[in-house]
Design a protein around this motif. Sequence first.
Motif, PDB file in Angstrom:
ATOM      1  N   GLY A  13       0.853  -1.177   0.000  1.00 27.88           N
ATOM      2  CA  GLY A  13       0.000   0.000   0.000  1.00 27.88           C
ATOM      3  C   GLY A  13       0.888   1.224   0.000  1.00 27.88           C
ATOM      4  N   GLU A  14       0.278   2.383   0.037  1.00 30.53           N
ATOM      5  CA  GLU A  14       1.071   3.609   0.000  1.00 30.53           C
ATOM      6  C   GLU A  14       2.019   3.735   1.188  1.00 30.53           C
ATOM      7  OE1 GLU A  14       0.345   8.335  -0.620  1.00 30.53           O
ATOM      8  OE2 GLU A  14      -0.876   6.870  -1.676  1.00 30.53           O
ATOM      9  N   THR A  15       1.579   3.278   2.360  1.00 31.98           N
ATOM     10  CA  THR A  15       2.416   3.390   3.566  1.00 31.98           C
ATOM     11  C   THR A  15       2.557   2.045   4.275  1.00 31.98           C
ATOM     12  OG1 THR A  15       0.519   4.001   4.931  1.00 31.98           O
ATOM     13  CG2 THR A  15       1.774   5.809   3.918  1.00 31.98           C
ATOM     14  N   SER A  16       2.480   0.948   3.519  1.00 28.29           N
ATOM     15  CA  SER A  16       2.589  -0.373   4.139  1.00 28.29           C
ATOM     16  C   SER A  16       3.347  -1.324   3.229  1.00 28.29           C
ATOM     17  CB  SER A  16       1.199  -0.939   4.448  1.00 28.29           C
ATOM     18  OG  SER A  16       0.460  -1.073   3.256  1.00 28.29           O
ATOM     19  N   GLY A  17       3.847  -2.393   3.842  1.00 26.45           N
ATOM     20  CA  GLY A  17       4.583  -3.380   3.071  1.00 26.45           C
ATOM     21  C   GLY A  17       4.819  -4.645   3.868  1.00 26.45           C
ATOM     22  N   MET A  18       5.386  -5.621   3.197  1.00 24.89           N
ATOM     23  CA  MET A  18       5.785  -6.889   3.798  1.00 24.89           C
ATOM     24  C   MET A  18       7.308  -6.941   3.745  1.00 24.89           C
ATOM     25  SD  MET A  18       2.989  -8.429   4.636  1.00 24.89           S
ATOM     26  CE  MET A  18       3.577 -10.069   4.989  1.00 24.89           C
ATOM     27  N   ALA A  58       4.408  -7.655   8.506  1.00 21.62           N
ATOM     28  CA  ALA A  58       3.669  -6.620   7.781  1.00 21.62           C
ATOM     29  C   ALA A  58       3.980  -5.321   8.514  1.00 21.62           C
ATOM     30  CB  ALA A  58       2.170  -6.914   7.807  1.00 21.62           C
ATOM     31  N   ALA A  59       4.388  -4.314   7.770  1.00 17.48           N
ATOM     32  CA  ALA A  59       4.773  -3.037   8.372  1.00 17.48           C
ATOM     33  C   ALA A  59       3.872  -1.934   7.830  1.00 17.48           C
ATOM     34  CB  ALA A  59       6.232  -2.725   8.072  1.00 17.48           C
ATOM     35  N   ARG A  60       3.535  -1.017   8.729  1.00 15.87           N
ATOM     36  CA  ARG A  60       2.690   0.117   8.353  1.00 15.87           C
ATOM     37  C   ARG A  60       3.266   1.374   8.990  1.00 15.87           C
ATOM     38  NH1 ARG A  60      -0.968   2.369  11.371  1.00 15.87           N
ATOM     39  NH2 ARG A  60      -1.082   0.584  12.769  1.00 15.87           N
ATOM     40  N   SER A  61       3.498   2.381   8.183  1.00 12.59           N
ATOM     41  CA  SER A  61       4.032   3.639   8.696  1.00 12.59           C
ATOM     42  C   SER A  61       3.020   4.291   9.624  1.00 12.59           C
ATOM     43  CB  SER A  61       4.347   4.589   7.532  1.00 12.59           C
ATOM     44  OG  SER A  61       4.765   5.842   8.015  1.00 12.59           O
ATOM     45  N   THR A  62       3.484   4.663  10.820  1.00  7.50           N
ATOM     46  CA  THR A  62       2.618   5.348  11.769  1.00  7.50           C
ATOM     47  C   THR A  62       3.082   6.779  12.032  1.00  7.50           C
ATOM     48  OG1 THR A  62       3.876   4.414  13.614  1.00  7.50           O
ATOM     49  CG2 THR A  62       1.875   3.232  12.918  1.00  7.50           C
ATOM     50  N   ARG A  63       4.327   7.063  11.624  1.00  5.97           N
ATOM     51  CA  ARG A  63       4.832   8.432  11.771  1.00  5.97           C
ATOM     52  C   ARG A  63       5.903   8.672  10.723  1.00  5.97           C
ATOM     53  NH1 ARG A  63       7.210  11.291  17.259  1.00  5.97           N
ATOM     54  NH2 ARG A  63       7.406  13.364  16.370  1.00  5.97           N
ATOM     55  N   HIS A  64       5.708   9.721   9.962  1.00  5.52           N
ATOM     56  CA  HIS A  64       6.656  10.138   8.929  1.00  5.52           C
ATOM     57  C   HIS A  64       6.804  11.645   9.084  1.00  5.52           C
ATOM     58  CE1 HIS A  64       7.925  11.191   4.775  1.00  5.52           C
ATOM     59  NE2 HIS A  64       8.633  10.085   4.928  1.00  5.52           N
ATOM     60  N   ASP A  65       7.799  12.058   9.863  1.00  3.30           N
ATOM     61  CA  ASP A  65       7.951  13.456  10.253  1.00  3.30           C
ATOM     62  C   ASP A  65       9.296  14.007   9.759  1.00  3.30           C
ATOM     63  OD1 ASP A  65       8.237  15.911  11.529  1.00  3.30           O
ATOM     64  OD2 ASP A  65       7.455  15.192  13.449  1.00  3.30           O
ATOM     65  N   VAL A 110       7.219   2.840  12.574  1.00  2.00           N
ATOM     66  CA  VAL A 110       6.477   1.797  11.869  1.00  2.00           C
ATOM     67  C   VAL A 110       5.886   0.828  12.883  1.00  2.00           C
ATOM     68  CG1 VAL A 110       6.755  -0.164  10.298  1.00  2.00           C
ATOM     69  CG2 VAL A 110       7.965   1.968   9.830  1.00  2.00           C
ATOM     70  N   ALA A 111       4.644   0.419  12.654  1.00  2.00           N
ATOM     71  CA  ALA A 111       4.013  -0.651  13.436  1.00  2.00           C
ATOM     72  C   ALA A 111       4.181  -1.949  12.662  1.00  2.00           C
ATOM     73  CB  ALA A 111       2.533  -0.345  13.642  1.00  2.00           C
ATOM     74  N   MET A 112       4.433  -3.038  13.403  1.00  2.00           N
ATOM     75  CA  MET A 112       4.650  -4.335  12.761  1.00  2.00           C
ATOM     76  C   MET A 112       3.715  -5.386  13.344  1.00  2.00           C
ATOM     77  SD  MET A 112       8.800  -4.590  12.565  1.00  2.00           S
ATOM     78  CE  MET A 112       8.923  -4.789  14.333  1.00  2.00           C
ATOM     79  N   THR A 113       3.300  -6.299  12.471  1.00  2.00           N
ATOM     80  CA  THR A 113       2.562  -7.492  12.889  1.00  2.00           C
ATOM     81  C   THR A 113       3.144  -8.671  12.122  1.00  2.00           C
ATOM     82  OG1 THR A 113       0.878  -7.140  11.189  1.00  2.00           O
ATOM     83  CG2 THR A 113       0.410  -6.242  13.376  1.00  2.00           C
ATOM     84  N   GLY A 114       2.853  -9.852  12.586  1.00  2.00           N
ATOM     85  CA  GLY A 114       3.391 -11.055  11.945  1.00  2.00           C
ATOM     86  C   GLY A 114       4.289 -11.782  12.927  1.00  2.00           C
ATOM     87  N   ASP A 115       5.471 -12.219  12.458  1.00  2.00           N
ATOM     88  CA  ASP A 115       6.401 -12.919  13.344  1.00  2.00           C
ATOM     89  C   ASP A 115       6.893 -12.024  14.471  1.00  2.00           C
ATOM     90  OD1 ASP A 115       6.210 -15.290  11.915  1.00  2.00           O
ATOM     91  OD2 ASP A 115       7.970 -14.865  10.683  1.00  2.00           O
ATOM     92  N   LEU A 116       6.897 -10.727  14.245  1.00  2.00           N
ATOM     93  CA  LEU A 116       7.203  -9.738  15.275  1.00  2.00           C
ATOM     94  C   LEU A 116       6.029  -8.785  15.359  1.00  2.00           C
ATOM     95  CD1 LEU A 116      10.862  -8.787  14.273  1.00  2.00           C
ATOM     96  CD2 LEU A 116      10.146 -10.427  16.028  1.00  2.00           C
ATOM     97  N   GLU A 117       5.599  -8.484  16.574  1.00  2.00           N
ATOM     98  CA  GLU A 117       4.499  -7.541  16.756  1.00  2.00           C
ATOM     99  C   GLU A 117       4.986  -6.412  17.656  1.00  2.00           C
ATOM    100  OE1 GLU A 117       0.270  -7.790  18.937  1.00  2.00           O
ATOM    101  OE2 GLU A 117       0.608  -9.257  17.322  1.00  2.00           O
ATOM    102  N   GLY A 118       4.876  -5.192  17.154  1.00  2.00           N
ATOM    103  CA  GLY A 118       5.337  -4.053  17.942  1.00  2.00           C
ATOM    104  C   GLY A 118       5.644  -2.871  17.049  1.00  2.00           C
ATOM    105  N   TRP A 119       6.734  -2.181  17.346  1.00  2.00           N
ATOM    106  CA  TRP A 119       7.063  -0.971  16.605  1.00  2.00           C
ATOM    107  C   TRP A 119       8.578  -0.790  16.499  1.00  2.00           C
ATOM    108  CZ3 TRP A 119       9.970   2.438  19.392  1.00  2.00           C
ATOM    109  CH2 TRP A 119       9.893   2.351  20.780  1.00  2.00           C
ATOM    110  N   VAL A 120       8.945   0.005  15.506  1.00  2.00           N
ATOM    111  CA  VAL A 120      10.330   0.413  15.269  1.00  2.00           C
ATOM    112  C   VAL A 120      10.327   1.911  15.026  1.00  2.00           C
ATOM    113  CG1 VAL A 120      12.298   0.269  13.684  1.00  2.00           C
ATOM    114  CG2 VAL A 120      10.987  -1.775  14.218  1.00  2.00           C
ATOM    115  N   ARG A 121      11.330   2.598  15.574  1.00  2.00           N
ATOM    116  CA  ARG A 121      11.435   4.050  15.346  1.00  2.00           C
ATOM    117  C   ARG A 121      12.886   4.414  15.020  1.00  2.00           C
ATOM    118  NH1 ARG A 121      10.599   6.184  20.376  1.00  2.00           N
ATOM    119  NH2 ARG A 121       8.404   5.750  20.152  1.00  2.00           N
TER     120      ARG A 121
END
Length: 160
Positions: free
Chosen positions: A45-50, A64-71, A79-90
């Motif tokens: 998607g525009e702000t998501s990916g695998m 699966a990663a989805r952008s939650t902040r692009h500043d 980025v928020a993540m789901t799948g084998d890892l669930e959480g966030w990266v900054r």
Amino acid sequence: MEWSHYRFRSVWPLDADPDAVYRVLERPDHYADWWPQVREVRQTGETSGMLRFRSVLPYDLNVAARSTRHDPDRRILEVAMTGDLEGWVRWTVLAATAAHGAEHPGTRLLFEQEVVVRNTLMRRLAIPCRPLFLANHALMMRAGRTGLRSQLAAEARHVV
């Protein structure tokens, strides 16, 4: 203690302009070009990916990663993540002060991550293999820092 819960924090000093660092990091579809353990990135998607990761240990992690902040003003990417890892990266890209008479101050790049492992095998091995998982992550981060430095140097050569 939740043995499948991890918090990571790394600081990467880089001899590059903070805006140049941010421009590389805001293009996750190119991470596999410079970060060897990022094996695949597919935009969904525009702000998501695998993404698929694999370091030294013989297993892949798929998220699966989805952008939650692009500043761009504050140079923060989250980025928020789901799948084998669930959480966030900054990523937080900070200007570093000039040291030892350096002409350009460079960058202090802060990586933060908080995840719970959902991968079944890793959860089963959470207690006995935790030191291996931590070492595996440290190796991945070291390779990422080296790859990012090389990428930034290559891009700087093309600008000049």
